[in-house]
Design a protein around this motif. Sequence first.
Motif, PDB file in Angstrom:
ATOM      1  N   SER A 290      58.505 -28.910  43.584  1.00 17.75           N
ATOM      2  CA  SER A 290      57.806 -30.199  43.700  1.00 17.75           C
ATOM      3  C   SER A 290      57.996 -31.026  42.434  1.00 17.75           C
ATOM      4  O   SER A 290      58.283 -32.232  42.494  1.00 17.75           O
ATOM      5  N   ILE A 294      60.008 -34.682  42.285  1.00 15.67           N
ATOM      6  CA  ILE A 294      59.292 -35.869  41.767  1.00 15.67           C
ATOM      7  C   ILE A 294      60.025 -36.415  40.536  1.00 15.67           C
ATOM      8  O   ILE A 294      60.202 -37.620  40.379  1.00 15.67           O
ATOM      9  N   ILE A 306      57.515 -43.022  42.638  1.00 14.91           N
ATOM     10  CA  ILE A 306      56.143 -42.503  42.662  1.00 14.91           C
ATOM     11  C   ILE A 306      55.309 -43.278  43.685  1.00 14.91           C
ATOM     12  O   ILE A 306      54.504 -42.702  44.427  1.00 14.91           O
ATOM     13  N   GLN A 308      56.402 -44.669  46.408  1.00 14.63           N
ATOM     14  CA  GLN A 308      56.803 -44.236  47.745  1.00 14.63           C
ATOM     15  C   GLN A 308      56.142 -42.916  48.124  1.00 14.63           C
ATOM     16  O   GLN A 308      55.751 -42.711  49.282  1.00 14.63           O
ATOM     17  N   ILE A 309      56.038 -42.019  47.144  1.00 16.92           N
ATOM     18  CA  ILE A 309      55.350 -40.740  47.395  1.00 16.92           C
ATOM     19  C   ILE A 309      53.883 -40.998  47.717  1.00 16.92           C
ATOM     20  O   ILE A 309      53.307 -40.406  48.647  1.00 16.92           O
TER      21      ILE A 309
END
Length: 376
Positions: A290, A294, A306, A308-309
């Motif tokens: 993860s 990222i 970030i 979009q996440i």
Amino acid sequence: MNFKVSGDGSWKKRGFQSLYGITLIAYYIGKVIDITVKSSYCHSYMFWRKKENTQEYFDSYEQHKEECFKNHEGSAGKIEVDAITEMFLRSEEKYGVKYRNYIGDGDCKTFKEILDVNPYGDDFKVVKNECVGHVQKRMGTRLRNIKKTYKLGGKGKLTDTLIRKLTKYYGPAILRNVDSVQDMKNAIMATYHILCSTDENPRHEYCPSGADSWCQWQKAQAIGSEFKHPAPLHEDVQKHILPIYEDLLRLDLLERCLGGHTQNANESFNSTVWRFCPKHLHSGLKIVESATFIAAGLFNEGYSAIFQIMMALKLIIGRQCKMYGDNVDEWRVPRQERRSISSSKEARRAKKQQALEENMLYEEVEGLLYGLGITD
């Protein structure tokens, strides 16, 4: 489409051989294009391994195999080799590209494995390029080895400060002549001969001539002023380090250094990963994966990745959050551009060199004050 890629790995913890993140970065665009995170450890697997060859083990294995964190079989040293080879083999199917050039650090046999696998066939051979930073480290390693082997330490001989100085001279000699192997050779040998020169026997034939030369002797000759040489290297040091210089002048090695490639982008990405997943805290494969993905988004696209996440997680992006991300992205690009210009690099090199020379002067005045068994 053919890419030149730089591949590197990063241990989760020094000396800890279970987790390893591998990245491929496209050299000219500086983007992460593929990632593999390998693990040779799974806590559940290790627990059930004690009951291997029992019915209980086989029943548990069927339930666990799809979720097992262990995705590498073999030694820890082979993790990087297997991971990068795997990324080469899947590049056409996954991305529709081929990797023509591979920039490696020479720390493992990755490139040999790529050649053995021959991912694109005989008509498309992968070419090796060296990371100049890692080639520079070879000089320091070789110098430290002969210092220990031939007992060349002590005041006026091969001190740690002198080793760092010679190593720092070797790397820039390559980077300032990335278009010509012969110019590289001349610049490297100039760094050796200039430290062996005396007033009676000046050895500056490899140094550039003229009033604008970096060589103070050649500059003095051009403007007609006097120059006094500092004390040369000890004769024993000169004799033992010359073969090292000659070996690191090999044609095949310097040809792979043409272009002045480095793995700085990989090192920068690795540090970004471990900001999200600190090395001093234990993390399993899922956490490291993860953090890696990222970090790849942040490395490639900045804080928009970030955002979009956050949108995918249905988190609300407020005004302050958006302003913070935009400000960070706006600030980091000019900062890195400023640091990458030649004048900034030269200033940083000069500052480091000045510190080395000051420390060398202190060592000569004070003598050896710290070392293994110094009080025996």
